[in-house]
Scaffold this motif. Structure first.
Motif, mmCIF file in Angstrom:
data_model
loop_
_atom_site.group_PDB
_atom_site.id
_atom_site.type_symbol
_atom_site.label_atom_id
_atom_site.label_comp_id
_atom_site.label_asym_id
_atom_site.label_seq_id
_atom_site.Cartn_x
_atom_site.Cartn_y
_atom_site.Cartn_z
ATOM 1 N N ILE A 201 17.066 32.272 60.131
ATOM 2 C CA ILE A 201 16.295 32.839 59.030
ATOM 3 C C ILE A 201 17.052 34.072 58.551
ATOM 4 C CG2 ILE A 201 14.117 33.903 58.325
ATOM 5 C CD1 ILE A 201 12.739 32.115 60.405
ATOM 6 N N ARG A 202 17.313 34.124 57.262
ATOM 7 C CA ARG A 202 18.137 35.190 56.699
ATOM 8 C C ARG A 202 17.414 35.833 55.527
ATOM 9 N NH1 ARG A 202 21.685 33.708 52.934
ATOM 10 N NH2 ARG A 202 21.626 31.602 53.748
ATOM 11 N N ASP A 203 17.461 37.164 55.472
ATOM 12 C CA ASP A 203 16.926 37.897 54.331
ATOM 13 C C ASP A 203 17.900 39.018 54.000
ATOM 14 O OD1 ASP A 203 16.355 40.232 55.941
ATOM 15 O OD2 ASP A 203 14.506 39.293 56.585
ATOM 16 N N HIS A 204 17.510 39.913 53.125
ATOM 17 C CA HIS A 204 18.393 41.004 52.703
ATOM 18 C C HIS A 204 17.827 42.359 53.117
ATOM 19 C CE1 HIS A 204 20.938 38.233 50.534
ATOM 20 N NE2 HIS A 204 19.836 37.658 50.095
ATOM 21 N N GLY A 205 17.061 42.362 54.206
ATOM 22 C CA GLY A 205 16.477 43.599 54.710
ATOM 23 C C GLY A 205 17.480 44.421 55.496
ATOM 24 N N PRO A 206 17.063 45.603 55.947
ATOM 25 C CA PRO A 206 17.979 46.519 56.631
ATOM 26 C C PRO A 206 18.357 46.084 58.040
ATOM 27 C CG PRO A 206 15.755 47.395 56.657
ATOM 28 C CD PRO A 206 15.724 46.161 55.789
ATOM 29 N N GLY A 207 17.636 45.160 58.632
ATOM 30 C CA GLY A 207 17.929 44.751 60.005
ATOM 31 C C GLY A 207 17.400 45.773 60.992
ATOM 32 N N LEU A 208 17.687 45.536 62.249
ATOM 33 C CA LEU A 208 17.231 46.441 63.302
ATOM 34 C C LEU A 208 18.233 47.566 63.503
ATOM 35 C CD1 LEU A 208 16.080 43.863 65.988
ATOM 36 C CD2 LEU A 208 14.625 45.374 64.659
ATOM 37 N N PRO A 209 17.743 48.769 63.722
ATOM 38 C CA PRO A 209 18.657 49.863 64.062
ATOM 39 C C PRO A 209 19.361 49.570 65.387
ATOM 40 C CG PRO A 209 16.522 50.726 63.408
ATOM 41 C CD PRO A 209 16.375 49.227 63.560
ATOM 42 N N ALA A 210 20.540 50.118 65.558
ATOM 43 C CA ALA A 210 21.334 49.908 66.771
ATOM 44 C C ALA A 210 20.526 50.279 68.009
ATOM 45 C CB ALA A 210 22.608 50.744 66.711
ATOM 46 N N GLY A 211 20.607 49.434 69.035
ATOM 47 C CA GLY A 211 19.948 49.707 70.298
ATOM 48 C C GLY A 211 18.499 49.276 70.378
ATOM 49 N N GLN A 212 17.949 48.706 69.314
ATOM 50 C CA GLN A 212 16.547 48.324 69.337
ATOM 51 C C GLN A 212 16.325 46.823 69.454
ATOM 52 O OE1 GLN A 212 13.901 50.108 66.542
ATOM 53 N NE2 GLN A 212 14.945 52.079 66.609
ATOM 54 N N ALA A 213 17.388 46.039 69.433
ATOM 55 C CA ALA A 213 17.230 44.580 69.469
ATOM 56 C C ALA A 213 16.517 44.114 70.727
ATOM 57 C CB ALA A 213 18.588 43.897 69.352
ATOM 58 N N GLU A 214 16.764 44.750 71.869
ATOM 59 C CA GLU A 214 16.136 44.315 73.116
ATOM 60 C C GLU A 214 14.641 44.625 73.156
ATOM 61 O OE1 GLU A 214 17.582 48.474 73.603
ATOM 62 O OE2 GLU A 214 18.525 46.652 72.893
ATOM 63 N N LEU A 215 14.151 45.440 72.239
ATOM 64 C CA LEU A 215 12.742 45.828 72.235
ATOM 65 C C LEU A 215 11.852 44.895 71.425
ATOM 66 C CD1 LEU A 215 13.184 49.676 71.646
ATOM 67 C CD2 LEU A 215 12.939 48.481 73.830
ATOM 68 N N ILE A 216 12.444 43.999 70.654
ATOM 69 C CA ILE A 216 11.637 43.215 69.714
ATOM 70 C C ILE A 216 10.681 42.243 70.386
ATOM 71 C CG2 ILE A 216 13.301 43.444 67.854
ATOM 72 C CD1 ILE A 216 14.107 40.521 68.371
ATOM 73 N N PHE A 217 10.890 41.946 71.656
ATOM 74 C CA PHE A 217 10.004 41.003 72.327
ATOM 75 C C PHE A 217 8.863 41.699 73.059
ATOM 76 C CE2 PHE A 217 13.987 38.683 71.822
ATOM 77 C CZ PHE A 217 13.515 37.597 71.102
ATOM 78 N N GLU A 218 8.806 43.027 72.975
ATOM 79 C CA GLU A 218 7.684 43.747 73.553
ATOM 80 C C GLU A 218 6.492 43.635 72.604
ATOM 81 O OE1 GLU A 218 8.513 47.767 74.643
ATOM 82 O OE2 GLU A 218 10.372 47.219 75.668
ATOM 83 N N ARG A 219 5.354 43.350 73.158
ATOM 84 C CA ARG A 219 4.159 43.155 72.350
ATOM 85 C C ARG A 219 3.798 44.447 71.594
ATOM 86 N NH1 ARG A 219 -0.230 39.206 74.270
ATOM 87 N NH2 ARG A 219 -1.160 38.837 72.273
ATOM 88 N N TYR A 220 3.445 44.306 70.349
ATOM 89 C CA TYR A 220 3.017 45.392 69.450
ATOM 90 C C TYR A 220 4.115 46.416 69.198
ATOM 91 C CZ TYR A 220 -1.400 43.309 70.797
ATOM 92 O OH TYR A 220 -2.392 42.423 71.062
ATOM 93 N N ARG A 221 5.359 46.069 69.411
ATOM 94 C CA ARG A 221 6.472 46.989 69.194
ATOM 95 C C ARG A 221 7.041 46.787 67.808
ATOM 96 N NH1 ARG A 221 9.682 51.210 71.507
ATOM 97 N NH2 ARG A 221 9.159 50.414 73.553
ATOM 98 N N ARG A 222 7.368 47.853 67.109
ATOM 99 C CA ARG A 222 8.043 47.793 65.824
ATOM 100 C C ARG A 222 9.329 48.587 65.906
ATOM 101 N NH1 ARG A 222 3.488 48.672 61.170
ATOM 102 N NH2 ARG A 222 2.438 46.725 61.531
ATOM 103 N N GLY A 223 10.312 48.159 65.144
ATOM 104 C CA GLY A 223 11.551 48.914 65.081
ATOM 105 C C GLY A 223 11.306 50.250 64.390
ATOM 106 N N GLU A 224 12.074 51.220 64.762
ATOM 107 C CA GLU A 224 11.952 52.542 64.150
ATOM 108 C C GLU A 224 13.103 52.734 63.175
ATOM 109 O OE1 GLU A 224 11.768 55.409 67.289
ATOM 110 O OE2 GLU A 224 10.234 54.284 68.352
ATOM 111 N N HIS A 225 12.767 53.143 61.964
ATOM 112 C CA HIS A 225 13.798 53.375 60.958
ATOM 113 C C HIS A 225 14.108 54.856 60.920
ATOM 114 C CE1 HIS A 225 13.742 49.302 59.456
ATOM 115 N NE2 HIS A 225 12.424 49.347 59.561
ATOM 116 N N THR A 226 15.393 55.161 60.854
ATOM 117 C CA THR A 226 15.807 56.566 60.805
ATOM 118 C C THR A 226 16.084 57.011 59.390
ATOM 119 O OG1 THR A 226 18.091 55.898 61.201
ATOM 120 C CG2 THR A 226 16.773 56.539 63.121
#
Length: 94
Positions: free
Chosen positions: A69-94
């Motif tokens: 699945i591909r879109d044109h969004g900003p993606g995940l910030p570096a170092g946050q990819a491993e957190l995406i499977f935690e329940r109710y977790r959202r990536g943090e944008h800087t």
């Protein structure tokens, strides 16, 4: 069914391409859970990407099926990819 989340967006459109086998791939998966997972990915694409295309590419070859699945969004910030499977977790944008 999972793609309906994109259909209700006025700013996005869905483009599905299948490469490889002409027939739909046969998957050994829980259909309900797979639908939820794909719907969540598409929902995030609608929420966090600018207006435009959301693409689903399905590649089938030698009994293996890959869905991208591909879109044109900003993606995940570096170092946050491993957190995406935690329940109710959202990536943090800087």
């Amino acid at each position: 069914m999972a793609a309906s989340v994109v259909a209700i967006s006025h700013d996005h459109y869905l483009n599905i391409r299948q490469h490889g086998a002409v027939e739909s791939p046969h998957l050994q998966a829980d259909a309900g859970l797979l639908c939820i997972a794909i719907a969540n990915l598409l929902d995030n694409a609608v929420k966090y990407s600018p207006p435009g295309e959301i693409a689903i590419d399905i590649h089938s070859d030698a009994g293996q099926t890959e869905l991208r699945i591909r879109d044109h969004g900003p993606g995940l910030p570096a170092g946050q990819a491993e957190l995406i499977f935690e329940r109710y977790r959202r990536g943090e944008h800087t």
